[in-house]
Write a protein that holds these residues in place. Structure first.
Motif, PDB file in Angstrom:
ATOM      1  N   SER A   1      83.174  87.830  59.134  1.00  0.00           N
ATOM      2  CA  SER A   1      82.047  86.904  59.120  1.00  0.00           C
ATOM      3  C   SER A   1      81.628  86.236  57.632  1.00  0.00           C
ATOM      4  CB  SER A   1      80.680  87.732  59.565  1.00  0.00           C
ATOM      5  OG  SER A   1      80.459  88.720  58.618  1.00  0.00           O
ATOM      6  N   GLY A   2      82.006  86.699  56.713  1.00  0.00           N
ATOM      7  CA  GLY A   2      82.004  86.175  55.495  1.00  0.00           C
ATOM      8  C   GLY A   2      82.811  84.973  55.241  1.00  0.00           C
ATOM      9  N   GLU A   3      83.773  84.930  56.215  1.00  0.00           N
ATOM     10  CA  GLU A   3      85.152  83.773  55.919  1.00  0.00           C
ATOM     11  C   GLU A   3      84.975  82.794  56.839  1.00  0.00           C
ATOM     12  OE1 GLU A   3      88.896  85.440  56.096  1.00  0.00           O
ATOM     13  OE2 GLU A   3      88.416  87.380  54.828  1.00  0.00           O
ATOM     14  N   ILE A   4      84.189  82.851  58.014  1.00  0.00           N
ATOM     15  CA  ILE A   4      83.783  82.024  59.139  1.00  0.00           C
ATOM     16  C   ILE A   4      83.618  80.691  58.686  1.00  0.00           C
ATOM     17  CG2 ILE A   4      82.953  81.531  61.258  1.00  0.00           C
ATOM     18  CD1 ILE A   4      83.211  84.390  61.984  1.00  0.00           C
TER      19      ILE A   4
ATOM     20  N   THR B   1      85.188  84.023  65.652  1.00  0.00           N
ATOM     21  CA  THR B   1      84.274  85.362  65.934  1.00  0.00           C
ATOM     22  C   THR B   1      84.824  86.208  66.828  1.00  0.00           C
ATOM     23  OG1 THR B   1      82.206  83.867  65.472  1.00  0.00           O
ATOM     24  CG2 THR B   1      82.110  86.202  66.656  1.00  0.00           C
ATOM     25  N   ALA B   2      85.317  85.523  68.097  1.00  0.00           N
ATOM     26  CA  ALA B   2      86.153  86.542  69.209  1.00  0.00           C
ATOM     27  C   ALA B   2      87.300  87.093  68.680  1.00  0.00           C
ATOM     28  CB  ALA B   2      86.298  85.680  70.284  1.00  0.00           C
ATOM     29  N   ALA B   3      88.114  86.379  67.781  1.00  0.00           N
ATOM     30  CA  ALA B   3      89.176  86.700  67.087  1.00  0.00           C
ATOM     31  C   ALA B   3      88.989  87.799  65.994  1.00  0.00           C
ATOM     32  CB  ALA B   3      90.092  85.377  66.580  1.00  0.00           C
TER      33      ALA B   3
END
Length: 303
Positions: free
Chosen positions: A137-140, A131-133
């Motif tokens: 969001s859909g790939e996390i 998230t910080a990088a």
């Protein structure tokens, strides 16, 4: 024999493409008029096909589009002793090669001065980093699942041995917040209790050592080569092969030459000399974990 990291990656990609088409080596060999033994050595990386031969195989397998381009990027420079991927397709292939080495390892040594290494990360820790990088969001979720799945190498029956030389600073990063950090510390304690996992903390203020130069991973595997399989009747022992992965911002440098690997093995020896023993390392992590649990609802300094 080629057997370079890139040659092995090319061979693995060709084998996967063939198996996805549900074809055996004999069928592909007949289709391109090649000896089955040659194809076998291409797939193991013991020999390397020319780019035009790779293209011929992919055409016979009806591989096209992005997949074709990605595999073809591996067909050039396969005999180079060092592999640095600079394009996105090659980076994806390089990552696949890394995971392949990792999953077939007999021993893994991770030097991690600033971050908990991937094989020991919790899902919350992984998600916080991604998230910080700025990972979309859909790939996390899929990436977290993929990384968690890589733990199989140390969790399975007959697992690989894992030695982690963890910098004390890695325990202080507060990645994901206090609750995530507490859970990560608890996970480290649980993993350190496994017989195949040795976790050693490298304390601060111990002077210079190679671990200060950055993270790297040494992977060893004991697997028979294609030629050894051919003479298995003589009970030839499997050869042990080693490779070093040095991470950069955009790529991974893969080193397999004996001189390079030996240099990193000597670095590991030096780092071990300044690291705490496993029992003392567990005490450091447990003390920090207990202190954070005690003050879970209050901001505290970790150091």
């Amino acid at each position: 024999m080629a057997r370079t990291p890139k040659a092995r990656a090319l061979g693995a990609a060709l084998r996967q493409a063939r198996e996805e088409k549900h074809l055996v080596l004999r069928e592909v060999a007949a289709a391109i008029s090649r000896d089955i033994g040659v194809l076998s050595r291409w797939e193991t990386g013991d020999r390397t096909p020319k780019p035009e031969q790779v293209a011929q195989i992919l055409t016979k397998l009806d591989i096209d589009g992005d997949r074709y381009d990605e595999i073809m990027t591996l067909a050039y420079g396969t005999n180079e002793s060092q592999w640095v991927a600079t394009t996105l397709p090659e980076q994806r292939q390089q990552m696949a090669a890394y995971v392949d080495w990792e999953q077939k390892a007999s021993r893994i040594v991770e030097i991690a001065p600033l971050l908990i290494p991937g094989l020991l990360q919790t899902s919350e820790y992984i998600q916080a980093i991604m998230t910080a990088a700025g990972v979309p969001s859909g790939e996390i979720a899929s990436r977290v699942t993929s990384r968690i799945g890589r733990r199989e190498v140390i969790n399975r029956k007959n697992p690989a041995d894992l030695l982690v030389l963890l910098g004390r600073a890695a325990l202080n990063q507060d990645i994901g917040g206090k609750v995530a950090t507490i859970e990560q510390l608890q996970h480290l304690l649980e993993m350190a209790a496994r017989p195949n996992v040795e976790l050693r903390v490298v304390p601060e203020h111990c002077g210079w050592h190679p671990g200060l130069e950055g993270e790297f991973v040494l992977i060893e595997s004991s697997r028979a080569t294609a030629m050894q399989n051919a003479v298995m009747a003589k009970r030839t022992p499997a050869s042990k092969s080693s490779i070093v992965f040095v991470g950069t911002r955009r790529s991974v440098l893969m080193l397999h030459e004996d001189g390079d690997v030996d240099a990193y093995k000597r670095a590991i020896d030096k780092i071990q000399k300044v690291s705490l023993r496993p029992d003392a390392s567990v005490n450091v992590i447990a003390e920090l974990h207990n202190r954070m649990e005690k003050y879970r609802g209050t901001p505290i300094h970790l150091a």
